[in-house]
Scaffold this motif. Structure first.
Motif, PDB file in Angstrom:
ATOM      1  N   THR A   2       2.432   6.783   1.982  1.00  0.00           N
ATOM      2  CA  THR A   2       1.961   6.555   0.427  1.00  0.00           C
ATOM      3  C   THR A   2       1.004   7.271   0.197  1.00  0.00           C
ATOM      4  O   THR A   2      -0.301   7.535   0.767  1.00  0.00           O
ATOM      5  N   ASP A   3       0.358   7.525  -1.023  1.00  0.00           N
ATOM      6  CA  ASP A   3      -0.219   7.965  -1.586  1.00  0.00           C
ATOM      7  C   ASP A   3      -1.555   7.052  -1.878  1.00  0.00           C
ATOM      8  O   ASP A   3      -1.405   5.616  -0.935  1.00  0.00           O
ATOM      9  N   ILE A   4      -3.035   7.220  -2.348  1.00  0.00           N
ATOM     10  CA  ILE A   4      -4.094   6.641  -1.734  1.00  0.00           C
ATOM     11  C   ILE A   4      -4.830   5.722  -3.684  1.00  0.00           C
ATOM     12  O   ILE A   4      -4.822   4.360  -3.728  1.00  0.00           O
ATOM     13  N   ASP A   5      -5.317   6.891  -4.620  1.00  0.00           N
ATOM     14  CA  ASP A   5      -5.678   6.550  -5.332  1.00  0.00           C
ATOM     15  C   ASP A   5      -4.882   6.028  -6.420  1.00  0.00           C
ATOM     16  O   ASP A   5      -3.797   6.648  -6.211  1.00  0.00           O
ATOM     17  N   ASP A   6      -5.445   5.209  -7.415  1.00  0.00           N
ATOM     18  CA  ASP A   6      -3.956   4.221  -7.876  1.00  0.00           C
ATOM     19  C   ASP A   6      -2.998   3.374  -7.085  1.00  0.00           C
ATOM     20  O   ASP A   6      -1.979   3.193  -8.361  1.00  0.00           O
ATOM     21  N   THR A   7      -2.627   4.100  -5.767  1.00  0.00           N
ATOM     22  CA  THR A   7      -1.257   4.006  -5.485  1.00  0.00           C
ATOM     23  C   THR A   7      -1.910   2.224  -4.507  1.00  0.00           C
ATOM     24  O   THR A   7      -1.215   1.106  -4.678  1.00  0.00           O
ATOM     25  N   LEU A   8      -2.632   2.220  -3.666  1.00  0.00           N
ATOM     26  CA  LEU A   8      -2.902   1.800  -2.380  1.00  0.00           C
ATOM     27  C   LEU A   8      -4.403   0.967  -3.143  1.00  0.00           C
ATOM     28  O   LEU A   8      -5.133  -0.302  -3.149  1.00  0.00           O
ATOM     29  N   THR A   9      -4.753   1.672  -4.177  1.00  0.00           N
ATOM     30  CA  THR A   9      -6.501   1.224  -4.166  1.00  0.00           C
ATOM     31  C   THR A   9      -6.747   0.831  -6.054  1.00  0.00           C
ATOM     32  O   THR A   9      -5.251   0.877  -6.840  1.00  0.00           O
ATOM     33  N   THR A  10      -7.094  -0.127  -6.054  1.00  0.00           N
ATOM     34  CA  THR A  10      -7.243  -0.400  -7.816  1.00  0.00           C
ATOM     35  C   THR A  10      -9.539  -0.265  -7.656  1.00  0.00           C
ATOM     36  O   THR A  10      -9.546  -1.467  -7.463  1.00  0.00           O
ATOM     37  N   GLU A  11      -9.357   0.068  -9.262  1.00  0.00           N
ATOM     38  CA  GLU A  11     -10.186   0.210  -9.446  1.00  0.00           C
ATOM     39  C   GLU A  11     -11.075   0.815  -8.488  1.00  0.00           C
ATOM     40  O   GLU A  11     -12.181   0.709  -8.359  1.00  0.00           O
ATOM     41  N   GLY A  12     -10.109   1.826  -8.096  1.00  0.00           N
ATOM     42  CA  GLY A  12     -11.648   2.866  -7.042  1.00  0.00           C
ATOM     43  C   GLY A  12     -11.877   2.133  -5.268  1.00  0.00           C
ATOM     44  O   GLY A  12     -12.035   2.679  -4.555  1.00  0.00           O
ATOM     45  N   ARG A  13     -11.042   1.041  -5.112  1.00  0.00           N
ATOM     46  CA  ARG A  13     -11.093   0.311  -3.802  1.00  0.00           C
ATOM     47  C   ARG A  13      -9.859  -0.105  -3.299  1.00  0.00           C
ATOM     48  O   ARG A  13      -9.091  -0.694  -4.740  1.00  0.00           O
ATOM     49  N   ILE A  14      -9.584  -0.358  -2.132  1.00  0.00           N
ATOM     50  CA  ILE A  14      -8.410  -1.390  -2.080  1.00  0.00           C
ATOM     51  C   ILE A  14      -7.964  -2.937  -1.583  1.00  0.00           C
ATOM     52  O   ILE A  14      -9.653  -3.151  -1.598  1.00  0.00           O
ATOM     53  N   THR A  15      -7.768  -2.685  -2.315  1.00  0.00           N
ATOM     54  CA  THR A  15      -7.375  -5.006  -2.883  1.00  0.00           C
ATOM     55  C   THR A  15      -7.134  -5.563  -1.151  1.00  0.00           C
ATOM     56  O   THR A  15      -6.274  -5.212  -0.432  1.00  0.00           O
ATOM     57  N   PRO A  16      -7.194  -6.879  -0.613  1.00  0.00           N
ATOM     58  CA  PRO A  16      -7.333  -7.632  -0.216  1.00  0.00           C
ATOM     59  C   PRO A  16      -5.576  -7.678  -0.059  1.00  0.00           C
ATOM     60  O   PRO A  16      -5.030  -7.695   0.973  1.00  0.00           O
ATOM     61  N   ASP A  17      -4.943  -7.731  -0.927  1.00  0.00           N
ATOM     62  CA  ASP A  17      -3.008  -7.837  -0.582  1.00  0.00           C
ATOM     63  C   ASP A  17      -2.520  -6.835  -0.558  1.00  0.00           C
ATOM     64  O   ASP A  17      -1.662  -6.583   0.580  1.00  0.00           O
ATOM     65  N   ALA A  18      -2.924  -4.950  -1.138  1.00  0.00           N
ATOM     66  CA  ALA A  18      -2.760  -4.133  -0.518  1.00  0.00           C
ATOM     67  C   ALA A  18      -3.200  -3.926   1.152  1.00  0.00           C
ATOM     68  O   ALA A  18      -2.522  -3.217   1.436  1.00  0.00           O
ATOM     69  N   LEU A  19      -4.182  -4.293   1.361  1.00  0.00           N
ATOM     70  CA  LEU A  19      -4.903  -4.028   3.195  1.00  0.00           C
ATOM     71  C   LEU A  19      -3.800  -5.045   3.476  1.00  0.00           C
ATOM     72  O   LEU A  19      -3.421  -4.950   5.095  1.00  0.00           O
ATOM     73  N   GLN A  20      -4.095  -6.122   3.110  1.00  0.00           N
ATOM     74  CA  GLN A  20      -2.404  -7.013   4.513  1.00  0.00           C
ATOM     75  C   GLN A  20      -1.615  -6.391   3.803  1.00  0.00           C
ATOM     76  O   GLN A  20      -0.637  -6.903   4.864  1.00  0.00           O
ATOM     77  N   ALA A  21      -0.921  -5.723   3.418  1.00  0.00           N
ATOM     78  CA  ALA A  21       0.735  -5.194   3.368  1.00  0.00           C
ATOM     79  C   ALA A  21       0.559  -3.966   4.564  1.00  0.00           C
ATOM     80  O   ALA A  21       1.312  -3.816   5.156  1.00  0.00           O
ATOM     81  N   LEU A  22      -0.532  -3.365   4.171  1.00  0.00           N
ATOM     82  CA  LEU A  22      -0.454  -2.068   5.827  1.00  0.00           C
ATOM     83  C   LEU A  22      -0.480  -2.739   6.723  1.00  0.00           C
ATOM     84  O   LEU A  22       0.216  -2.599   7.862  1.00  0.00           O
ATOM     85  N   ALA A  23      -1.537  -3.905   6.755  1.00  0.00           N
ATOM     86  CA  ALA A  23      -1.099  -4.574   8.139  1.00  0.00           C
ATOM     87  C   ALA A  23      -0.053  -5.656   8.527  1.00  0.00           C
ATOM     88  O   ALA A  23       0.901  -5.085   9.392  1.00  0.00           O
TER      89      ALA A  23
END
Length: 260
Positions: A17-38
């Motif tokens: 997966t790409d990171i910027d604007d794929t995992l992150t939103t406004e430059g930060r990883i959101t809790p839902d995306a971080l939980q998705a990785l887990a």
């Protein structure tokens, strides 16, 4: 690009997966995306973010995110962290090549800043080891014609140039996100990515993901890729309803539970 509900892949072994604007939103990883990785890791999948961001910027995420590794600087550097060994960096180019290339690229970067109105290096440039980056949408805004001018100057200097959702990246060498993906699969697991590529998914959001969209049979764009739709020669096969991190979380739910 088809709706995600139509995506029904075979048994998947991993996700790039790409990171910027794929995992992150406004430059930060959101809790839902971080939980998705887990959740993906808990399901036994191999997870590797692959980004144009610099190795220095990527180090804290390699240490803290539930991923197998991060491939930074468009395939040039791999970062892996373990409790036993700490953070470990590996490179596609040897040290002598990296040193010589760095000096050449810094000269190109300075030339672009001198000659292209409004062009300035990305604020994460201090962490870059194998490429250069001009900011076009993160903290400054460049018009499409100016972005094209920067790309042309990088190419004229013998560099590969790509445009992400925030930066124009340039580097010397034949590496790319695709070669970086092949390389990290060999380095980490001793396997041939091309032999099992139909069991991997790639997720992205911009034109610099096209090499992955072209070669992976299972590709997904988060909804904000619509911004680049007219420029995509090779779009992803499927698209989420949610943008950025919410779209990545949506894909994860679809893969693990069949729900979007």
């Amino acid at each position: 690009m088809q709706t995600l509900q139509l995506f029904s892949p075979p048994k998947i072994v991993g996700i790039f997966t790409d990171i910027d604007d794929t995992l992150t939103t406004e430059g930060r990883i959101t809790p839902d995306a971080l939980q998705a990785l887990a959740d993906l890791k808990a399901a036994g999948l191999q997870v590797v973010p692959i980004t144009g961001r610099p190795v220095g910027w990527s180090e804290p995420f390699a240490k803290s995110w539930p991923v197998d590794a991060i491939v930074a600087e468009n395939g040039a550097v791999g970062l892996r962290h373990s409790a036993e060994q700490g953070l470990h960096k590996i490179y596609q180019q040897d040290a002598a090549t990296r040193s010589a290339n760095f000096d050449r690229m810094q000269a190109v970067l300075a030339h672009i800043e001198r000659t292209v109105s409004g062009a300035c290096r990305s604020q994460d440039s201090a962490g870059r080891e194998t490429d250069i980056a001009i900011d076009h949408s993160e903290f400054t805004h460049l018009l499409p014609a100016t972005i094209d001018e920067v790309v042309q100057l990088m190419q004229a200097a013998g560099m590969t140039a790509t445009v992400s959702s925030i930066h124009i990246n340039g580097w010397l060498g034949t590496h790319s996100k695709l070669t970086g993906a092949r390389w990290i699969v060999r380095e980490l697991w001793g396997r041939d990515l091309d032999a099992e590529i139909d069991r991997w998914i790639y997720v992205g959001d911009s034109t610099n993901d096209q090499v992955m969209f072209e070669h992976f049979p299972h590709t997904v764009g988060v909804a904000n890729i619509r911004r680049f739709e007219a420029q995509l020669t090779h779009p992803p096969r499927y698209i989420t309803q949610g943008e950025r991190g919410a779209g990545f979380a949506e894909l994860t739910r679809h893969l693990l539970t069949g729900q979007t």
